[in-house]
Design an enzyme around this catalytic site. Sequence first.
Site, PDB file in Angstrom:
ATOM      1  N   GLU A   1      -7.343   8.320   6.313  1.00  0.00           N
ATOM      2  CA  GLU A   1      -7.612   8.985   7.594  1.00  0.00           C
ATOM      3  C   GLU A   1      -8.109  10.421   7.427  1.00  0.00           C
ATOM      4  OE1 GLU A   1      -4.298   8.571  10.237  1.00  0.00           O
ATOM      5  OE2 GLU A   1      -4.456   6.400  10.312  1.00  0.00           O
ATOM      6  N   ASN A  35      -7.364   1.765  10.127  1.00  0.00           N
ATOM      7  CA  ASN A  35      -6.047   1.916  10.738  1.00  0.00           C
ATOM      8  C   ASN A  35      -6.225   1.931  12.248  1.00  0.00           C
ATOM      9  OD1 ASN A  35      -5.223   2.258   8.115  1.00  0.00           O
ATOM     10  ND2 ASN A  35      -4.688   4.422   8.313  1.00  0.00           N
ATOM     11  N   TYR A  48      -4.051   1.734  16.134  1.00  0.00           N
ATOM     12  CA  TYR A  48      -2.819   1.699  16.932  1.00  0.00           C
ATOM     13  C   TYR A  48      -3.094   1.504  18.414  1.00  0.00           C
ATOM     14  CZ  TYR A  48      -0.565   3.201  12.669  1.00  0.00           C
ATOM     15  OH  TYR A  48      -0.118   3.238  11.374  1.00  0.00           O
ATOM     16  N   ARG A  53       0.855  -1.190   0.000  1.00  0.00           N
ATOM     17  CA  ARG A  53       0.000   0.000   0.000  1.00  0.00           C
ATOM     18  C   ARG A  53       0.894   1.244   0.000  1.00  0.00           C
ATOM     19  NH1 ARG A  53      -2.437   2.940   4.617  1.00  0.00           N
ATOM     20  NH2 ARG A  53      -4.184   4.159   3.792  1.00  0.00           N
ATOM     21  N   GLU A  84      -3.467  -0.185   8.304  1.00  0.00           N
ATOM     22  CA  GLU A  84      -2.283   0.228   9.065  1.00  0.00           C
ATOM     23  C   GLU A  84      -2.372  -0.347  10.465  1.00  0.00           C
ATOM     24  OE1 GLU A  84      -1.195   4.337   9.369  1.00  0.00           O
ATOM     25  OE2 GLU A  84      -1.659   4.741   7.269  1.00  0.00           O
ATOM     26  N   HIS A  95      -2.870  10.968   0.987  1.00  0.00           N
ATOM     27  CA  HIS A  95      -2.342  10.748   2.332  1.00  0.00           C
ATOM     28  C   HIS A  95      -1.754  12.075   2.819  1.00  0.00           C
ATOM     29  CE1 HIS A  95      -0.771   7.471   5.214  1.00  0.00           C
ATOM     30  NE2 HIS A  95      -0.587   8.648   5.803  1.00  0.00           N
TER      31      HIS A  95
END
Length: 502
Positions: free
Chosen positions: A185, A314, A316, A96, A380, A140
């Site tokens: 995002e 994504n 985290y 990606r 991600e 992005h």
Amino acid sequence: MTAVDEARPATAPGPRPETGTVLRFPTGFRWGTATAAYQIEGGATEHGRTPSIWDTFSRTPGKVRNGDTGDIAADHLHRMPDDVALMKELGVTDYRFSVSWPRVQPTGRGPAVERGLDFYRRLVDELLAAGIRPVATLYHWDLPQELEDAGGWPERDTAHRFAEYAGLVAGALGDRVPTWTTLNEPWCAAFLGYGNGVHAPGRTSDPAALRAAHHLNLAHGAGARVLRDRLPGTAEISLTLNLHALRPLTDTDADRDAVRRIDAVANRIFLDPVFHGRLPEDLVEDTADVTDWSFVRDGDLEVTSTPIDSLGINYYSPSVVSAGTSESPSPWAGAERHVAFTPAAGPRTAMDWPVDADGLYELLTRLRDELPSVPVLVTENGAAYDDYADPEGEVHDPERVAYLDAHLAAVHRAIADGVDVRGYFLWSLLDNFEWAYGYSKRFGIVHVDFASQRRTAKDSARWYAEAIARGGLRSGPRRVSGVRSDHSRAIPPKCPAAQYGR
């Protein structure tokens, strides 16, 4: 059969039966890695490229740690064939990458610059020759500065400019790229870029952030329509959201309402327009003192809800939410006077983000329940740690290995519980320019010495290659690992709330 046909993702069945000591993933599961143009390419003035908002922001004193910029970054523009060779050696099935808007269409208007497109043509050809499926992200965060000068994402015209740009890239790469992501995002682009100003372009206006969020949704829908018109019928069109895994601090009405408020301005502000063609009613009510939403015109929500083929998420770390007051400046337009964040307990990464793979499982199962017909890609997931090369030139990163192992195990568990997860893209292939943190944070599984541009595979790269080769993870107890820190102080949540995010 074309290269696009050959690269189409297989429909994922349930998990393979576990054999021996391996938690096996479905046949056809996409094992990927991910990067972003401004973070790795360099070549800031080559191919006719003009400044993006991140070039401008990084040159503004005090905005980026150590005054770092993406001028050179990981020099991927010149080292791309070697980086693709690294991916081939890892055995990844998918890569990606993002296309630099100002490299392809420097002013954000008019014809494409062929020299800029040629780099991505070469990249795609190199990937296909290596047996790696290209996954292109169109945006992005590197908006051409001239479009920002004209008002940026708070202005409606920027969405139209994005659709034009999407058509240019599709025309150049559409015969060879099977998977397309419109935006990465948009929450960060809107609320960190225009709300609390810790991302480019650094503006601080709640009304501008909400306008930007809507126009990013509009850009996604308009871009998806252009892609659908210009790409082969087999093309997969997607959107990547950094959905927030939210938990109330206590089981009280006040804390549950705090979660509701953040869910509206963080998650449903994108999910509802894209998948249901509506604005969340509670979001409109919560933000009534910020905007009257008159910038949403008739027909907009029909455009934003243009059908797509998959959703990228994504993840985290999770966010723990309670009733209270957020620190200022806050990205939470309309919610900051009612909501506070509490750091989760446990190990942390070098970004001071909590390590909690359960949050990923929670997000995935939420999507199963709310959007059961939409396939999901984890686009991600990864962690920054204080990596360094030892005297022998080795880079040992056991904390990252433990982080990745736990999160991939959470993906496996979600698939077993009925979530249609088609793939996992590890962030990131290379150490890179980490936005407002500059080069001080390392997310890569490949270490980059930025002075020499030497690449060194970390232990985590070898671990990932082994997981790909076996098609799964070793079973057994999983150790959660990370950097211990003082949890008594409040921290901002990640780019799903974190200040600087991915």
